[in-house]
Design an enzyme around this catalytic site. Structure first.
Site, short mmCIF file in Angstrom:
data_model
loop_
_atom_site.label_atom_id
_atom_site.label_comp_id
_atom_site.label_asym_id
_atom_site.label_seq_id
_atom_site.Cartn_x
_atom_site.Cartn_y
_atom_site.Cartn_z
N GLY A 1 -3.76 -4.90 7.84
CA GLY A 1 -4.71 -3.89 8.30
C GLY A 1 -5.47 -4.29 9.55
N THR B 1 0.83 -1.20 0.00
CA THR B 1 0.00 0.00 0.00
C THR B 1 0.87 1.26 0.00
OG1 THR B 1 -1.99 -0.84 1.03
CG2 THR B 1 -1.18 1.21 1.91
N ARG C 1 -14.62 -6.27 2.84
CA ARG C 1 -13.65 -6.07 3.93
C ARG C 1 -13.28 -4.59 4.11
NH1 ARG C 1 -7.79 -4.54 3.83
NH2 ARG C 1 -6.96 -5.33 5.79
N VAL C 2 -13.23 -4.16 5.36
CA VAL C 2 -12.76 -2.80 5.66
C VAL C 2 -11.41 -2.92 6.36
CG1 VAL C 2 -13.25 -0.64 6.85
CG2 VAL C 2 -15.14 -2.00 5.92
N GLY C 3 -10.38 -2.34 5.78
CA GLY C 3 -9.05 -2.38 6.38
C GLY C 3 -8.78 -1.14 7.20
N ASP C 4 -7.52 -0.95 7.51
CA ASP C 4 -7.13 0.18 8.37
C ASP C 4 -7.09 1.52 7.63
OD1 ASP C 4 -4.84 -1.12 7.00
OD2 ASP C 4 -3.75 0.59 7.81
N THR D 1 1.03 1.03 7.49
CA THR D 1 0.89 0.09 6.38
C THR D 1 1.16 -1.32 6.89
OG1 THR D 1 1.85 -0.64 4.28
CG2 THR D 1 3.30 0.63 5.71
N GLY D 2 0.61 -2.29 6.17
CA GLY D 2 0.82 -3.67 6.57
C GLY D 2 -0.50 -4.37 6.81
N1 ASP Z 1 -2.92 -1.81 5.36
C1 ASP Z 1 -3.45 -2.21 4.08
C2 ASP Z 1 -4.73 -2.95 4.28
O1 ASP Z 1 -4.80 -3.75 5.19
C3 ASP Z 1 -2.52 -3.04 3.29
C4 ASP Z 1 -1.11 -2.51 3.15
O2 ASP Z 1 -0.70 -1.65 3.90
O3 ASP Z 1 -0.41 -2.96 2.27
O4 ASP Z 1 -5.64 -2.75 3.53
#
Ligand code: ASP
Length: 262
Positions: free
Chosen positions: A194, A141, A169-172, A191-192
């Site tokens: 979520g 991301t 899905r709802v991420g961070d 990032t990472g």
């Molecule tokens: N944090 C992002 C998510 O979970 C993914 C990412 O950071 O690569 O949607």
């Protein structure tokens, strides 16, 4: 005097081969800031560069959800108290522009079809985002934090979502305090994985520590150590009112770059 600055990342697990791509976005933001442009413009335009670069899991290069769809999230927040975010948008190569369009509206966020209806009513680009097959864990991301000569700090983040996630899905990334947070004197982007970031309300926590006068590096490191489990790859960038930005990830695999005016 406040010196303009920017910091950007290309994802917690994207690796050093993406360093050059991240630097391109930082150069774009620096050019805008050098000619007196605002942190808002710099953060948005640098984020667009990363969304348009197909190597990242954001905008054009977003990874497929488990049903083969491509759905994008983005968020933006400013240190003068404004916020905009969009969740699970279809056919939107630059979701950061829609998120930014919400900054001066009564509402903060829009999701799914409603977000696209809003974007259509404002004439924002609508195009099929072809996307790509995810790696095992795509955590590539993008995020940018910019600071301008007036001391405005802006954080912009964008993603197609981690790999192997279902369409709703709802991420961070679109959740305040989780994938992004900006207070008066500091901006933070995460990032990472979520889900791990969201459970920890990571960006808010890091910002809070920096505002309590803990050094940025120490604030990020200690928070990652304390609240992120060993299985989850996670990274953070942060920028305060002074100096360069900082980027730290728990597996040292996050390409990031920063610039600050002399
Ligand atoms: N944090 C992002 C998510 O979970 C993914 C990412 O950071 O690569 O949607």
């Amino acid at each position: 005097m406040i010196r303009p600055a920017v910091v950007a990342h290309g994802g917690a697990g994207a690796g050093p081969e993406r360093q050059v791509n991240v630097e391109e976005a930082v150069i774009r933001a620096a050019d805008i800031l050098k000619r007196g442009g605002s942190a808002l413009e710099a953060a948005i335009e640098a984020c667009v560069i990363l969304e348009d670069d197909p190597v990242f899991n954001a905008g054009t290069g977003s990874v497929f959800r488990t049903d083969g769809s491509v759905l994008v999230d983005a968020s933006i927040q400013t240190s003068d108290g404004r916020m905009g975010f969009v969740v699970a948008m279809k056919d939107t190569p630059n979701p950061i522009r829609i998120a930014a369009d919400l900054l001066d509206e009564e509402i903060n966020g829009l999701a799914g079809e409603g977000a696209r209806i809003w974007a259509d009513s404002k004439g924002f680009d609508k195009r099929k985002v072809v996307g790509r097959i995810p790696h095992e864990e795509s955590t590539d991301t993008v995020g940018v934090i910019a600071r301008d000569k007036d001391g405005l700090i802006v954080c912009a983040t964008s993603t197609g979502g981690c790999s192997n996630r279902p369409p709703g899905r709802v991420g961070d990334v679109p959740l305040p305090g989780c994938g992004f947070w900006v207070q008066k004197e500091v901006g933070v982007g995460a990032t990472g994985i979520g889900e791990a970031i969201t459970r920890a309300m990571l960006s808010y926590r890091v910002a809070d520590r920096i505002c309590a006068d803990i050094e940025i590096e120490e604030a990020i490191k200690s928070t990652l150590d304390e609240v992120i489990d060993d299985k989850s790859e996670v990274g953070v960038i942060a920028l305060s009112l002074q100096g360069l930005g900082v980027g730290i990830s728990n597996r040292n695999n996050m390409p990031w770059a920063t610039w600050c005016a002399e």
